[in-house]
Design an enzyme around this catalytic site. Structure first.
Site, PDB file in Angstrom:
ATOM      1  N   ASP A 192     -14.785   0.327  18.229  1.00  0.00           N
ATOM      2  CA  ASP A 192     -12.795   0.696  17.566  1.00  0.00           C
ATOM      3  C   ASP A 192     -12.948   0.519  16.260  1.00  0.00           C
ATOM      4  O   ASP A 192     -12.105  -0.067  16.122  1.00  0.00           O
ATOM      5  CB  ASP A 192     -11.926   0.679  18.315  1.00  0.00           C
ATOM      6  N   GLU A 226     -16.530   8.246  17.676  1.00  0.00           N
ATOM      7  CA  GLU A 226     -16.699   9.112  16.735  1.00  0.00           C
ATOM      8  C   GLU A 226     -15.271  10.545  17.441  1.00  0.00           C
ATOM      9  O   GLU A 226     -15.515   9.973  18.459  1.00  0.00           O
ATOM     10  CB  GLU A 226     -17.835  10.397  16.656  1.00  0.00           C
TER      11      GLU A 226
END
EC number: 3.2.1.4
Length: 540
Positions: free
Chosen positions: A514, A523
């Protein structure tokens, strides 16, 4: 608390509907576990886990605690025999409504070419962007004013093929579950008459229409700058020259398919707009007929943005023929569809931008036209076989989903949601509820019942992703990321530097970070959100 820690527990952090199956994933051998009222700390129910399995995808031993019998609404947590605790979650009949709205509202946040005002965007407001007409690459200086539409992903490119997939998922969701879209989001266009999902799709469809060459009917492949902007550049600060890449067969096929679909869906709401969509679809089809063989798209020499290259355009042509037949009933489209259906060069059940075959199959099987019974039966049998295969993988998987270890690719969460979508459509077409529970396990996985122990959607759950690879979230000065964005998720390919360095020894399902830098795992894109909207539409 990560699942990898011995004794930790993963649950759907949003919660569970009263009558649904409810399963906690517990690392290790398991044993006794208890359901605890979160406020009072009282143990309300207890049981034993199902014998543990060595889960290949996540690289750990995992046992499952089934507490489906408990249906009393409330806020709870699961505790293991060792005293480890899960995140709190609710049991309620309205678990997914907020998430469904947020996943759909995300498309508004992806909008290009207009100001996102505070009234609708809250703290994530920003000025209008990318309004200069774009140069057509490789031609004598000629510009096209193709403003609008959605940014594709964490960058600001706009691509016809993935845009068509995203719209197709949303329009299918609306066709299958109109009641899921009765509430306003709201959007600037909300009028209490046409559902907001159709207002939002129209914003993209109008951009797609601008990407069609008026003379030939072909669709330009994409509209981007030559290179991606820096990681914290806001959309309105991305002022590099815009370029339109050449026409491609895959973009033209997708334009034909999605416009034929839109013509059908918008007819009751706006007949003039629907007619313009049908005309665009027919012009795109005429281009496809004039170009039966066409080279796959490649980025021009100076263009370094997303390629979305695809050597195979039969699947897009198959989809286009199916939608044009379903919308118009014309025999020539049925003939073309039959011809493509007889080819084995593409998968007829995939729902990814690289393989749109599943949309052709679904359109044909949902069509109320007189179609060919043997062909329909063959396609339906294939769909049932695929659904059975997905369900079989899910039964063996430690976390109950249908991804094999090698399927934790870039955007694995798209596969998770595409598979759930296919399972639900199989149920719909077979008149069964055989696959619904399996589809729901995929939802549980997305919202926290996974080895990472995170909700893969910004703003939702106790431990959602906080640092997606998404330029506005990075550059807007607001601590929280734009809400409702689905992260790409674990990616065994680890194609970015951060993942290669920090995730080298991780199992496929645990290959996730993350952090903004890990674009290969974290993404966001419109076409990862869109199948999630479809799937949650079933459960709201």
């Amino acid at each position: 608390m990560h699942m990898e820690e011995q004794g930790s527990l993963a649950v759907n952090q949003l919660g569970y509907r009263s009558t649904d199956a409810k399963i906690a994933m517990i690392t290790g051998e398991g044993g006794r576990f208890r359901l605890v009222d979160h406020a009072s700390g009282a143990v309300v129910w207890q049981g034993d886990t199902i014998p543990a399995v060595d889960d290949q995808a996540s690289g750990i031993k995992v046992s499952r605690g089934d507490f489906s019998v408990w249906s009393q609404p409330g806020t709870y947590r699961i505790e293991s025999g060792e005293g480890h605790s899960s995140y709190p979650f609710v049991i309620s009949d309205a678990v997914y409504e907020e998430a469904h709205q947020a996943l759909l509202k995300a498309f508004y946040f992806f909008r290009c070419g207009m100001e996102l005002e505070e009234k609708y965007a809250g703290p994530w407001k920003h000025a209008a962007c990318h309004l200069t007409p774009a140069l057509v690459y490789g031609e004598e200086p000629r510009r096209i004013d193709a403003w609008g539409g959605w940014h594709d992903a964490g960058d600001y490119g706009k691509y016809v093929v993935p845009g068509a997939k995203a719209v197709a998922d949303l329009l299918l969701a609306y066709e299958c579950y109109p009641q899921a879209f009765e509430g306003a989001l709201p959007l600037p266009e909300s009028d209490g008459v046409m559902p907001d999902v159709l207002h939002e799709c129209r914003y993209e469809l109008e951009w797609l229409l601008r990407m069609q060459d008026g003379e030939s009917g072909g669709a330009y492949h994409k509209l981007t700058t030559l290179q991606f902007p820096g990681p914290d550049v806001m959309p309105e600060a991305d002022t590099a020259e815009l370029y339109i890449s050449p026409i491609s067969a895959t973009a033209t096929g997708c334009l034909a398919g999605v416009m034929a679909m839109a013509a059908r869906v918008y007819t009751p709401h706006d007949a003039a707009f629907a007619a313009s969509c049908l005309k665009a679809a027919e012009q795109a089809w005429a281009w496809l007929e004039r170009h039966p063989e066409y080279p796959g798209f490649r980025n021009p020499a100076e263009v370094f943005t997303g390629e979305y290259g695809d050597e195979q355009d039969l699947d897009e042509r198959y989809w286009a023929a199916a939608e044009l037949y379903r919308t118009t009933g014309e025999a020539r489209y049925h003939e073309a569809f039959r011809g493509f259906a007889g080819q084995n060069a593409f998968d007829k059940y995939e729902l990814g931008w690289a393989d749109m075959g599943g949309y052709g199959t679904i359109s044909y099987l949902l069509s109320e036209r007189e179609n060919e019974p043997q062909l329909a039966a063959r396609l339906l049998a294939g769909l049932q076989q695929r659904a059975d295969e997905l369900a079989a993988v899910s039964r063996e998987d430690g976390f109950g989903i249908s991804l094999r270890p090698e399927q934790y690719i870039w955007g694995s969460n798209m596969l998770v949601m595409n598979h759930a979508m296919l399972l639900l459509i199989a149920d719909r077409l077979l008149g069964s509820q055989t696959y619904e529970r399996c589809a729901l396990e995929h939802v549980h996985y997305l919202f926290g019942a996974n080895v990472v122990g995170m909700s893969y959607v910004t703003g939702l759950g106790s431990r959602p992703i906080l640092h997606p690879h998404h330029r506005p979230s990075e550059g807007d000065g607001v601590e929280a990321p734009v809400p409702g964005l689905v992260s790409g998720g674990p990616n065994y390919g680890k194609q970015d530097e951060y993942a290669r360095e920090h995730l080298a020894d991780k199992a496929p399902a645990a290959s996730f970070a993350d952090v903004m830098e890990s674009y290969a795992t974290n993404e966001v894109t419109i076409y990862w959100n869109s199948p999630a909207v479809f799937v949650l539409s079933h459960f709201v």
